[in-house]
Design an enzyme around this catalytic site. Structure first.
Site, short mmCIF file in Angstrom:
data_model
loop_
_atom_site.label_atom_id
_atom_site.label_comp_id
_atom_site.label_asym_id
_atom_site.label_seq_id
_atom_site.Cartn_x
_atom_site.Cartn_y
_atom_site.Cartn_z
N LYS A 80 67.55 55.60 -21.43
CA LYS A 80 68.85 55.53 -22.24
C LYS A 80 69.92 56.11 -21.16
O LYS A 80 69.78 57.17 -20.49
CB LYS A 80 68.87 56.70 -23.21
CG LYS A 80 69.21 55.98 -24.81
CD LYS A 80 69.25 57.16 -25.70
CE LYS A 80 69.75 56.61 -27.01
NZ LYS A 80 69.75 57.78 -28.13
O1 G3P Z 1 70.67 59.13 -30.80
C1 G3P Z 1 71.98 58.54 -30.84
C2 G3P Z 1 72.63 58.35 -32.16
O2 G3P Z 1 71.57 58.01 -33.28
C3 G3P Z 1 73.11 59.93 -32.38
O3 G3P Z 1 73.57 60.01 -34.10
O4 G3P Z 1 74.21 61.47 -35.89
O5 G3P Z 1 74.43 62.46 -33.48
O6 G3P Z 1 75.99 60.62 -34.31
P1 G3P Z 1 74.66 61.15 -34.38
#
Ligand code: G3P
Length: 212
Positions: free
Chosen positions: A81
C-alpha cells in the site's frame, strides 16, 4: 464482487477466512491490533490466500521501495500500500518493474486514481467514508473512477475502502466495483436482517408442534 476485510486483527480474519477474498491493513489498524507488524502479516498471509495489503511508512520513493521489497519477502500474496503522492507514484512505477504489486491508498478523487492507474498501480483505494464525512459523494467518485478505467481499459482494480455501513457495500456492488474492503463490524451486519432472525424463531417454535 470480491470482499476483503479491512483489519489487522488475526482473530477477525480467522472467523471469516472461509468467505473473504483478501485483507487490507493500514498503520492505524496495525496499531489497533497491538502486535508487531511483521508477525501479524505472516499470520494473516497464512490464513488468507488472496491479496493482503501492507502499507509503507516512508514518504520518499526510495524508502518506500526499500520497505516494499522487505515486506514483499514475507509472503507471495503481499500487496504494498502506497500513499497517493508524487513520491508514492514514482515508487509504484519502480515496484511494477520489480514485479511487486501495489495498492495506491488515500485516494479521494478521480484524477488521483487516473494518475495511479497511469503509473501502473494494481489497485486503487478510494476512501468513500472519509469523502462522505467531508460532505463529498464517495460513491460518485467511485463511479467516475470506474468509468475512467473502463474508457482506457486500465487493468487497475478499484478497492472501495473506508466503508462504514452495508449501504456502502450495496452502492459499490450496484456500480459494479470489483472489490470492497470493509471492517469486521460491517461484514457481520451484511448477514443480518430482523425478518431472518424472526423467521428462524418462528419456524423453530412451530417445529415444536410437529408430532414426533
Ligand atoms: O484501510 C483504509 C480505509 O478503509 C480506512 O477506513 O474508516 O479509517 O476511513 P477509515
Amino acid at each position: 464482487m470480491q470482499i476483503y476485510l479491512d483489519t489487522a486483527k488475526v482473530e477477525e480474519i480467522r472467523e471469516f477466512a472461509w468467505l473473504i477474498d483478501g485483507v487490507t491493513t493500514n498503520p492505524t489498524l496495525v496499531a489497533q491490533a497491538g502486535r508487531p507488524f511483521r508477525e501479524v502479516l505472516r499470520e494473516i498471509c497464512a490464513l488468507v490466500r488472496g491479496p493482503v495489503s501492507a502499507e509503507v511508512i516512508s514518504l520518499d520513493a526510495e524508502g518506500m521501495v526499500r520497505e516494499a521489497q522487505e515486506l514483499a519477502r514475507i509472503a507471495d500474496n503481499i500487496v504494498i500500500k502506497i500513499p497517493l503522492t508524487p513520491e508514492g507514484l514514482k515508487a509504484v512505477q519502480r515496484l511494477k518493474a520489480l514485479g511487486i504489486k501495489t495498492n495506491v491508498t488515500l485516494v479521494f478523487s478521480a484524477p488521483q486514481a487516473l494518475l495511479a492507474a497511469k503509473c501502473g498501480a494494481d489497485y486503487v483505494s478510494p476512501f468513500v467514508g472519509r469523502i462522505d464525512d467531508h460532505g463529498g459523494d464517495g460513491m460518485g467518485v467511485v463511479a467516475e473512477i470506474l468509468q475512467i478505467f473502463r474508457n482506457y481499459s486500465f487493468p487497475t482494480q478499484v478497492i472501495v475502502a473506508s466503508v462504514r455501513h452495508p449501504g456502502h457495500v450495496v452502492a459499490a456492488a450496484t456500480l459494479g466495483a470489483p472489490i470492497v474492503t470493509m471492517p469486521y463490524a460491517v461484514l457481520q451486519r451484511l448477514f443480518h436482517h430482523p425478518l431472518t432472525e424472526q423467521g428462524i424463531a418462528r419456524f423453530l417454535k412451530d417445529w415444536e408442534k410437529v408430532p414426533r
